[in-house]
Design a protein around this motif. Structure first.
Motif, PDB file in Angstrom:
ATOM      1  N   HIS A 179     -11.752   4.441  -8.330  1.00  0.00           N
ATOM      2  CA  HIS A 179     -12.615   3.258  -8.525  1.00  0.00           C
ATOM      3  C   HIS A 179     -12.174   2.113  -7.609  1.00  0.00           C
ATOM      4  O   HIS A 179     -12.973   1.375  -7.066  1.00  0.00           O
ATOM      5  CB  HIS A 179     -12.604   2.817 -10.001  1.00  0.00           C
ATOM      6  CG  HIS A 179     -11.325   2.180 -10.436  1.00  0.00           C
ATOM      7  ND1 HIS A 179     -10.189   2.900 -10.687  1.00  0.00           N
ATOM      8  CD2 HIS A 179     -10.996   0.879 -10.618  1.00  0.00           C
ATOM      9  CE1 HIS A 179      -9.214   2.071 -11.028  1.00  0.00           C
ATOM     10  NE2 HIS A 179      -9.673   0.846 -10.996  1.00  0.00           N
ATOM     11  N   GLN A 180     -10.837   2.033  -7.406  1.00  0.00           N
ATOM     12  CA  GLN A 180     -10.268   0.952  -6.602  1.00  0.00           C
ATOM     13  C   GLN A 180     -10.588   1.166  -5.112  1.00  0.00           C
ATOM     14  O   GLN A 180     -10.977   0.237  -4.398  1.00  0.00           O
ATOM     15  CB  GLN A 180      -8.754   1.026  -6.839  1.00  0.00           C
ATOM     16  CG  GLN A 180      -7.909   0.062  -6.133  1.00  0.00           C
ATOM     17  CD  GLN A 180      -6.425   0.438  -6.295  1.00  0.00           C
ATOM     18  OE1 GLN A 180      -6.072   1.573  -6.657  1.00  0.00           O
ATOM     19  NE2 GLN A 180      -5.571  -0.520  -6.026  1.00  0.00           N
ATOM     20  N   PHE A 181     -10.481   2.413  -4.671  1.00  0.00           N
ATOM     21  CA  PHE A 181     -10.713   2.708  -3.254  1.00  0.00           C
ATOM     22  C   PHE A 181     -12.201   2.534  -2.911  1.00  0.00           C
ATOM     23  O   PHE A 181     -12.552   1.998  -1.863  1.00  0.00           O
ATOM     24  CB  PHE A 181     -10.216   4.127  -2.927  1.00  0.00           C
ATOM     25  CG  PHE A 181     -10.028   4.353  -1.448  1.00  0.00           C
ATOM     26  CD1 PHE A 181      -9.111   3.608  -0.719  1.00  0.00           C
ATOM     27  CD2 PHE A 181     -10.774   5.309  -0.777  1.00  0.00           C
ATOM     28  CE1 PHE A 181      -8.941   3.798   0.645  1.00  0.00           C
ATOM     29  CE2 PHE A 181     -10.615   5.515   0.586  1.00  0.00           C
ATOM     30  CZ  PHE A 181      -9.698   4.755   1.295  1.00  0.00           C
ATOM     31  N   GLY A 182     -13.047   2.956  -3.830  1.00  0.00           N
ATOM     32  CA  GLY A 182     -14.490   2.768  -3.628  1.00  0.00           C
ATOM     33  C   GLY A 182     -14.820   1.289  -3.514  1.00  0.00           C
ATOM     34  O   GLY A 182     -15.590   0.855  -2.649  1.00  0.00           O
ATOM     35  N   GLU A 183     -14.204   0.509  -4.389  1.00  0.00           N
ATOM     36  CA  GLU A 183     -14.415  -0.946  -4.392  1.00  0.00           C
ATOM     37  C   GLU A 183     -13.955  -1.559  -3.064  1.00  0.00           C
ATOM     38  O   GLU A 183     -14.607  -2.446  -2.501  1.00  0.00           O
ATOM     39  CB  GLU A 183     -13.601  -1.525  -5.572  1.00  0.00           C
ATOM     40  CG  GLU A 183     -13.720  -3.006  -5.823  1.00  0.00           C
ATOM     41  CD  GLU A 183     -15.149  -3.429  -6.140  1.00  0.00           C
ATOM     42  OE1 GLU A 183     -15.900  -2.622  -6.721  1.00  0.00           O
ATOM     43  OE2 GLU A 183     -15.520  -4.569  -5.762  1.00  0.00           O
ATOM     44  N   LEU A 184     -12.834  -1.041  -2.549  1.00  0.00           N
ATOM     45  CA  LEU A 184     -12.308  -1.545  -1.270  1.00  0.00           C
ATOM     46  C   LEU A 184     -13.338  -1.331  -0.154  1.00  0.00           C
ATOM     47  O   LEU A 184     -13.632  -2.239   0.634  1.00  0.00           O
ATOM     48  CB  LEU A 184     -10.988  -0.828  -0.934  1.00  0.00           C
ATOM     49  CG  LEU A 184     -10.407  -1.080   0.458  1.00  0.00           C
ATOM     50  CD1 LEU A 184      -9.988  -2.545   0.621  1.00  0.00           C
ATOM     51  CD2 LEU A 184      -9.187  -0.175   0.717  1.00  0.00           C
ATOM     52  N   ILE A 185     -13.907  -0.135  -0.108  1.00  0.00           N
ATOM     53  CA  ILE A 185     -14.884   0.176   0.946  1.00  0.00           C
ATOM     54  C   ILE A 185     -16.117  -0.717   0.804  1.00  0.00           C
ATOM     55  O   ILE A 185     -16.607  -1.296   1.762  1.00  0.00           O
ATOM     56  CB  ILE A 185     -15.278   1.677   0.896  1.00  0.00           C
ATOM     57  CG1 ILE A 185     -14.040   2.571   1.072  1.00  0.00           C
ATOM     58  CG2 ILE A 185     -16.347   2.017   1.935  1.00  0.00           C
ATOM     59  CD1 ILE A 185     -13.247   2.330   2.332  1.00  0.00           C
ATOM     60  N   ARG A 186     -16.591  -0.838  -0.427  1.00  0.00           N
ATOM     61  CA  ARG A 186     -17.784  -1.674  -0.658  1.00  0.00           C
ATOM     62  C   ARG A 186     -17.513  -3.121  -0.214  1.00  0.00           C
ATOM     63  O   ARG A 186     -18.323  -3.746   0.479  1.00  0.00           O
ATOM     64  CB  ARG A 186     -18.159  -1.643  -2.146  1.00  0.00           C
ATOM     65  CG  ARG A 186     -19.352  -2.536  -2.484  1.00  0.00           C
ATOM     66  CD  ARG A 186     -19.491  -2.697  -3.982  1.00  0.00           C
ATOM     67  NE  ARG A 186     -19.824  -1.423  -4.612  1.00  0.00           N
ATOM     68  CZ  ARG A 186     -21.059  -0.946  -4.718  1.00  0.00           C
ATOM     69  NH1 ARG A 186     -22.067  -1.635  -4.252  1.00  0.00           N
ATOM     70  NH2 ARG A 186     -21.292   0.208  -5.287  1.00  0.00           N
ATOM     71  N   ALA A 211      -6.928  12.671  -3.279  1.00  0.00           N
ATOM     72  CA  ALA A 211      -7.509  12.503  -1.933  1.00  0.00           C
ATOM     73  C   ALA A 211      -9.013  12.771  -1.924  1.00  0.00           C
ATOM     74  O   ALA A 211      -9.786  11.994  -1.337  1.00  0.00           O
ATOM     75  CB  ALA A 211      -6.801  13.405  -0.941  1.00  0.00           C
ATOM     76  N   VAL A 212      -9.446  13.853  -2.563  1.00  0.00           N
ATOM     77  CA  VAL A 212     -10.875  14.168  -2.558  1.00  0.00           C
ATOM     78  C   VAL A 212     -11.631  13.146  -3.411  1.00  0.00           C
ATOM     79  O   VAL A 212     -12.666  12.609  -2.999  1.00  0.00           O
ATOM     80  CB  VAL A 212     -11.125  15.614  -3.040  1.00  0.00           C
ATOM     81  CG1 VAL A 212     -12.614  15.872  -3.253  1.00  0.00           C
ATOM     82  CG2 VAL A 212     -10.568  16.613  -2.028  1.00  0.00           C
ATOM     83  N   GLY A 213     -11.108  12.834  -4.584  1.00  0.00           N
ATOM     84  CA  GLY A 213     -11.755  11.858  -5.480  1.00  0.00           C
ATOM     85  C   GLY A 213     -11.906  10.506  -4.791  1.00  0.00           C
ATOM     86  O   GLY A 213     -12.971   9.877  -4.846  1.00  0.00           O
ATOM     87  N   ASN A 214     -10.847  10.070  -4.122  1.00  0.00           N
ATOM     88  CA  ASN A 214     -10.919   8.779  -3.428  1.00  0.00           C
ATOM     89  C   ASN A 214     -11.944   8.818  -2.295  1.00  0.00           C
ATOM     90  O   ASN A 214     -12.710   7.871  -2.102  1.00  0.00           O
ATOM     91  CB  ASN A 214      -9.539   8.407  -2.857  1.00  0.00           C
ATOM     92  CG  ASN A 214      -8.613   7.890  -3.952  1.00  0.00           C
ATOM     93  OD1 ASN A 214      -9.064   7.458  -5.002  1.00  0.00           O
ATOM     94  ND2 ASN A 214      -7.313   7.937  -3.698  1.00  0.00           N
TER      95      ASN A 214
END
Ligand code: KIV
Ligand code: ZN
Length: 515
Positions: A179-186, A211-214
């Protein structure tokens, strides 16, 4: 629903090779690159040209061999790295330079000993220099997953202005949560004013198994390139596994607003090729490519699948290249059928000589083993492509005595630099005795770091595929051999490893060293 293209950037030959012990020769890298190209991977990161002359040559060889995929070379944000990458990529039909510099406080302070402003300046300079070689330039802020968001936004805006066409966000140490990595990209895409002028990419490591989930969370938040490796190979716990990313996106088109252009039916071929070459066996329960990935053991599951496949299966095994142990060829198959089946499997042999050599091995195998499966062909071709022209040692004959209550003994004859030489030795087992006998003749001084045997197909007439990992003077190589007799397979693997670690010219001219 699918609209956008999700770019698949494979880094098996670069980050994958950074797995301790996963070293590959130039020819092996070319073979893997050709298989990736055939699978329609968009970008192949072929290596890190400044790292060694061998890496440079491998990137150059891949650049020559591949025409459908973009070939990429890695470079630190340094002039000498970028120039070397540019030089190695010259023969490529389509090339990309991937330059990186660390941006997290800990990396900038402790590793680079640089101020953020200096890092930003160096990144911009590197991108501009790389644009002098190609208009396809990727920039990575290393350890982005632990970098400060304001600084990340500034450096990304600056490198896009300088000409970066892809911005890759690495979770270098595998620290982020989905959730955190997705937020970073957004956030990056929203906050960087010129973000629409670059493709956002992600490169996730698997230290926490995420790794895959992120990567997928990043895709759901706007990333349109994923960097990944076959079988999840890579530094430490590895990178995101290509096969898992591709199949998740393909299987869940109800969720993902994009899709890859990959031919997923080539996944198994690539997976076997990479595990055969590196000696990294695939765990049986590995998603997509593990032998149990589509096997139903419990009665309830079997019953359900027989009634309707969809009760327990979300993908079809054949869609990723599992060909239910099909008997493909037999003793009476001709050279054309052999060549055609290899082509179907995506295996291209470099020369007529290699094809002849592989066909001769096939005939020998067909005499011993009546049913030849795709897996057998793959092993056989791995053997055939072993730079035979450069071999200074060959296995001529092997006889082993192994009996209950007796010490095993091996009698081996090797062809060494044009001369047949015999030796005998005893050992704790037949393989140990064989390796000792070989060493009596070659006295290589290598250290055996790994010995592994896998059966290629099921059944006691299956070929055993042996991998040995040898270490000498800071170099590590993997030797492979396959045979229905596992002691002979072991001897072949050992001899193959010796040929890779000590090339003929080095024996004749030791002063040449590692060229
Ligand atoms: O993990 C990492 O940060 C890398 C970069 C070079 C992209 O491999
Ligand atoms: Zn990495």
């Amino acid at each position: 629903m699918s609209t956008d293209k999700l770019i698949i950037f494979d880094t098996t030959l670069r980050d994958g090779e950074q797995s301790p012990g996963a070293s590959m020769t130039r020819d092996e890298k070319v073979r893997i690159a050709k298989a990736l190209e055939r699978m329609r991977v968009d970008v192949i990161e072929a290596g890190f040209p400044i790292a060694s002359p061998g890496d440079f040559e491998a990137v150059q060889a891949v650049a020559r061999a591949v025409s459908e995929s973009t070939v990429c070379g890695l470079a630190r944000a340094l002039d000498k790295d970028i120039d070397r990458a540019g030089e190695a990529l010259k023969p490529a039909a389509a090339s990309r330079i991937h330059t990186f510099i660390a941006t997290s406080p800990i990396h900038m302070q402790m590793k680079l000993r640089m101020e953020p402003e200096q890092v930003l300046e160096q990144a911009v300079h590197a991108v501009k220099r790389a644009r002098g070689f190609t208009d396809n330039v990727e920039f990575s802020p290393e350890d982005a997953g632990r970098s400060e968001i304001d600084f990340l936004c500034r450096i990304i805006e600056a490198v896009i202005d300088a000409g970066a066409t892809t911005v890759n966000i690495p979770d270098t140490v595998g620290y982020n949560l989905p959730h955190q990595f997705g937020e970073l990209i957004r956030t990056l895409i929203e906050r960087v004013p010129n973000s629409d002028r670059a493709v956002f990419s992600v490169h996730c490591h698997n230290d926490l198994g995420l790794a895959v989930g992120n990567s997928l969370s990043a895709v759901l938040n706007g990333a349109r390139q994923v960097e990944c490796t076959i079988n999840g190979l890579g530094e430490r716990a590895g990178n995101a596994a290509l096969e898992e990313v591709v199949m998740t996106v393909q299987t869940r088109q109800d969720i993902f607003p994009c899709n890859t252009g990959l031919d997923a039916s080539r996944i198994m071929t690539c997976s076997r090729l990479v595990s055969g070459i590196t000696g990294f066996a695939v765990q049986p329960n590995k998603a997509i490519v593990g032998v149990n990935a589509f096997a139903h053991e419990s009665g309830i599951h079997q019953d359900g699948v027989l009634k309707s496949r969809e009760t327990y299966e979300i993908m079809r095994a054949q869609d990723v290249g599992w060909a239910a142990n099909r008997i493909v060829l037999g003793k009476h198959s001709g050279r054309n059928a052999f060549r055609t089946r290899l082509q179907d499997l995506g295996i291209e042999l470099g020369s007529e000589e290699e094809l002849n050599d592989a066909f001769a091995r096939f005939k020998e195998l067909a005499d011993k083993k009546h049913e030849i499966f795709d897996e057998d062909l793959q092993a056989l071709v791995t053997e055939s492509g072993l730079e035979a022209g450069n071999d200074w040692v060959k296995l001529v004959a092997l006889k082993v005595c192994s009996e209950t209550g007796e010490i095993p003994n091996a009698a081996v004859t090797l062809w060494i630099d044009g001369e047949e030489q015999p030796a005998t030795a005893s050992g704790s087992g037949p393989v140990d005795a064989t390796f000792r006998a070989i060493e009596k003749l070659v006295d290589s001084g290598t250290e055996l770091q790994l010995y592994s045997v896998n059966n290629i197909t099921s059944g006691t007439d299956s070929q055993g595929e042996v991998t040995v990992r040898l270490y000498l003077d800071g170099r590590i190589v993997n030797g492979q051999g396959a045979d229905t007799d596992i002691v002979i397979a072991s001897a072949k693997a050992y001899v193959n490893g010796l040929n890779k670690i000590i090339r003929r010219q080095e024996r004749e001219h030791p002063q040449l060293g590692d060229v």
